[in-house]
Design a protein around this motif. Structure first.
Motif, mmCIF file in Angstrom:
data_model
loop_
_atom_site.group_PDB
_atom_site.id
_atom_site.type_symbol
_atom_site.label_atom_id
_atom_site.label_comp_id
_atom_site.label_asym_id
_atom_site.label_seq_id
_atom_site.Cartn_x
_atom_site.Cartn_y
_atom_site.Cartn_z
ATOM 1 N N ASN A 62 -44.659 -4.734 -34.973
ATOM 2 C CA ASN A 62 -43.866 -5.438 -33.987
ATOM 3 C C ASN A 62 -42.666 -6.084 -34.682
ATOM 4 O O ASN A 62 -42.815 -6.750 -35.712
ATOM 5 N N CYS A 63 -41.484 -5.901 -34.128
ATOM 6 C CA CYS A 63 -40.250 -6.393 -34.735
ATOM 7 C C CYS A 63 -40.185 -7.918 -34.808
ATOM 8 O O CYS A 63 -39.444 -8.462 -35.623
ATOM 9 N N TYR A 64 -40.940 -8.617 -33.978
ATOM 10 C CA TYR A 64 -40.863 -10.077 -33.930
ATOM 11 C C TYR A 64 -42.052 -10.753 -34.609
ATOM 12 O O TYR A 64 -41.887 -11.750 -35.297
ATOM 13 N N THR A 65 -43.243 -10.203 -34.411
ATOM 14 C CA THR A 65 -44.443 -10.855 -34.944
ATOM 15 C C THR A 65 -44.941 -10.229 -36.238
ATOM 16 O O THR A 65 -45.703 -10.849 -36.966
ATOM 17 N N GLY A 66 -44.552 -8.979 -36.491
ATOM 18 C CA GLY A 66 -45.043 -8.273 -37.673
ATOM 19 C C GLY A 66 -46.435 -7.695 -37.498
ATOM 20 O O GLY A 66 -46.979 -7.100 -38.429
ATOM 21 N N ALA A 67 -47.015 -7.849 -36.305
ATOM 22 C CA ALA A 67 -48.350 -7.310 -36.030
ATOM 23 C C ALA A 67 -48.307 -5.785 -35.980
ATOM 24 O O ALA A 67 -47.339 -5.189 -35.491
ATOM 25 N N ALA A 68 -49.353 -5.156 -36.481
ATOM 26 C CA ALA A 68 -49.451 -3.696 -36.458
ATOM 27 C C ALA A 68 -49.471 -3.192 -35.016
ATOM 28 O O ALA A 68 -50.051 -3.829 -34.133
ATOM 29 N N ILE A 69 -48.825 -2.072 -34.797
ATOM 30 C CA ILE A 69 -48.786 -1.440 -33.474
ATOM 31 C C ILE A 69 -49.648 -0.192 -33.530
ATOM 32 O O ILE A 69 -49.506 0.623 -34.454
ATOM 33 N N GLU A 70 -50.516 -0.042 -32.553
ATOM 34 C CA GLU A 70 -51.365 1.142 -32.498
ATOM 35 C C GLU A 70 -50.765 2.229 -31.609
ATOM 36 O O GLU A 70 -50.986 3.411 -31.836
ATOM 37 N N ASP A 71 -50.019 1.818 -30.575
ATOM 38 C CA ASP A 71 -49.391 2.788 -29.683
ATOM 39 C C ASP A 71 -48.222 3.444 -30.410
ATOM 40 O O ASP A 71 -47.523 2.792 -31.189
ATOM 41 N N LYS A 72 -48.015 4.720 -30.141
ATOM 42 C CA LYS A 72 -46.900 5.430 -30.769
ATOM 43 C C LYS A 72 -46.475 6.576 -29.887
ATOM 44 O O LYS A 72 -47.229 7.028 -29.023
ATOM 45 N N GLY A 73 -45.271 7.055 -30.116
ATOM 46 C CA GLY A 73 -44.780 8.165 -29.327
ATOM 47 C C GLY A 73 -43.418 8.616 -29.798
ATOM 48 O O GLY A 73 -42.800 8.003 -30.666
ATOM 49 N N GLY A 116 -27.857 24.301 -27.450
ATOM 50 C CA GLY A 116 -27.452 22.977 -27.007
ATOM 51 C C GLY A 116 -27.729 21.912 -28.039
ATOM 52 O O GLY A 116 -28.247 22.188 -29.127
ATOM 53 N N ASP A 117 -27.375 20.683 -27.682
ATOM 54 C CA ASP A 117 -27.592 19.532 -28.554
ATOM 55 C C ASP A 117 -28.695 18.668 -27.971
ATOM 56 O O ASP A 117 -28.709 18.370 -26.771
ATOM 57 N N TYR A 118 -29.598 18.226 -28.832
ATOM 58 C CA TYR A 118 -30.758 17.435 -28.437
ATOM 59 C C TYR A 118 -30.856 16.228 -29.371
ATOM 60 O O TYR A 118 -30.387 16.273 -30.499
ATOM 61 N N VAL A 119 -31.495 15.167 -28.883
ATOM 62 C CA VAL A 119 -31.709 13.966 -29.682
ATOM 63 C C VAL A 119 -33.207 13.673 -29.718
ATOM 64 O O VAL A 119 -33.924 13.942 -28.755
ATOM 65 N N ILE A 120 -33.660 13.118 -30.838
ATOM 66 C CA ILE A 120 -35.074 12.820 -31.056
ATOM 67 C C ILE A 120 -35.204 11.325 -31.332
ATOM 68 O O ILE A 120 -34.507 10.789 -32.204
ATOM 69 N N TYR A 121 -36.082 10.667 -30.578
ATOM 70 C CA TYR A 121 -36.357 9.248 -30.766
ATOM 71 C C TYR A 121 -37.841 9.040 -30.991
ATOM 72 O O TYR A 121 -38.664 9.793 -30.461
ATOM 73 N N VAL A 122 -38.181 7.989 -31.733
ATOM 74 C CA VAL A 122 -39.574 7.613 -31.966
ATOM 75 C C VAL A 122 -39.798 6.211 -31.408
ATOM 76 O O VAL A 122 -38.892 5.380 -31.411
ATOM 77 N N ASP A 123 -40.994 5.968 -30.884
ATOM 78 C CA ASP A 123 -41.414 4.650 -30.410
ATOM 79 C C ASP A 123 -42.478 4.131 -31.368
ATOM 80 O O ASP A 123 -43.191 4.911 -31.988
ATOM 81 N N GLY A 124 -42.616 2.815 -31.441
ATOM 82 C CA GLY A 124 -43.714 2.281 -32.249
ATOM 83 C C GLY A 124 -43.349 1.147 -33.173
ATOM 84 O O GLY A 124 -44.106 0.827 -34.065
ATOM 85 N N GLY A 125 -42.210 0.529 -33.005
ATOM 86 C CA GLY A 125 -41.871 -0.636 -33.798
ATOM 87 C C GLY A 125 -41.242 -0.326 -35.145
ATOM 88 O O GLY A 125 -41.049 0.832 -35.528
ATOM 89 N N LYS A 126 -40.933 -1.409 -35.867
ATOM 90 C CA LYS A 126 -40.291 -1.310 -37.182
ATOM 91 C C LYS A 126 -41.147 -0.457 -38.117
ATOM 92 O O LYS A 126 -42.330 -0.696 -38.286
ATOM 93 N N GLY A 127 -40.524 0.565 -38.703
ATOM 94 C CA GLY A 127 -41.246 1.446 -39.613
ATOM 95 C C GLY A 127 -41.829 2.688 -38.961
ATOM 96 O O GLY A 127 -42.379 3.548 -39.635
#
Length: 137
Positions: A62-73, A116-127
């Motif tokens: 988590n960007c604010y608390t530093g707690a580990a995040i289990e959700d990802k995508g 074509g052109d595509y973009v790739i994003y990741v979810d899941g907090g800092k790191g």
């Protein structure tokens, strides 16, 4: 005769390798300042991106608390982050600790992208980080 056989075998192997497509990778991350670093994928005219395979998907903290995040995508969209999504993956962990995987646009292994052109994003907090391979054919 052995030299002719060797040359013929090498030529056949070269044809198989050319037909298999060029191996490529895409990746995206969220940096230590919590800024997304999206990846880009450009499929040239006359080619198709296929044979996608996920190599790494890791959540961060988590960007604010530093707690580990289990959700990802992660997702792939046409053009930019606001473009139509062509692939999406999410892994969410319930309070019970049970994880659930979702791929609403179908499995990654079935993804095929045209020119074509595509973009790739990741979810899941800092790191958070995603790395996938594909082939251009």
């Amino acid at each position: 005769m052995k030299n002719i056989m060797l040359v013929a075998c090498m030529a056949i192997l070269a044809l198989f390798l050319v037909g298999a497509g060029q191996a490529e990778s895409i990746e995206a991350a969220i940096d230590n300042d919590c800024y997304p670093n999206p990846g880009t994928l450009t499929v040239p005219a006359g080619q198709t991106a296929t044979n996608f395979a996920l190599q790494v998907l890791s959540a961060g903290v988590n960007c604010y608390t530093g707690a580990a995040i289990e959700d990802k995508g992660w997702f792939i969209a046409i053009g930019d982050a606001n473009g139509k999504r062509v692939y999406e993956y999410s892994y969410n962990v319930a309070l019970s600790g049970e994880g659930k995987k979702q791929e609403p646009y179908g499995p990654l292994s079935a993804l095929s992208l045209n020119q074509g052109d595509y973009v790739i994003y990741v979810d899941g907090g800092k790191g958070a980080h995603v790395l996938a391979d594909y082939a251009l054919i």
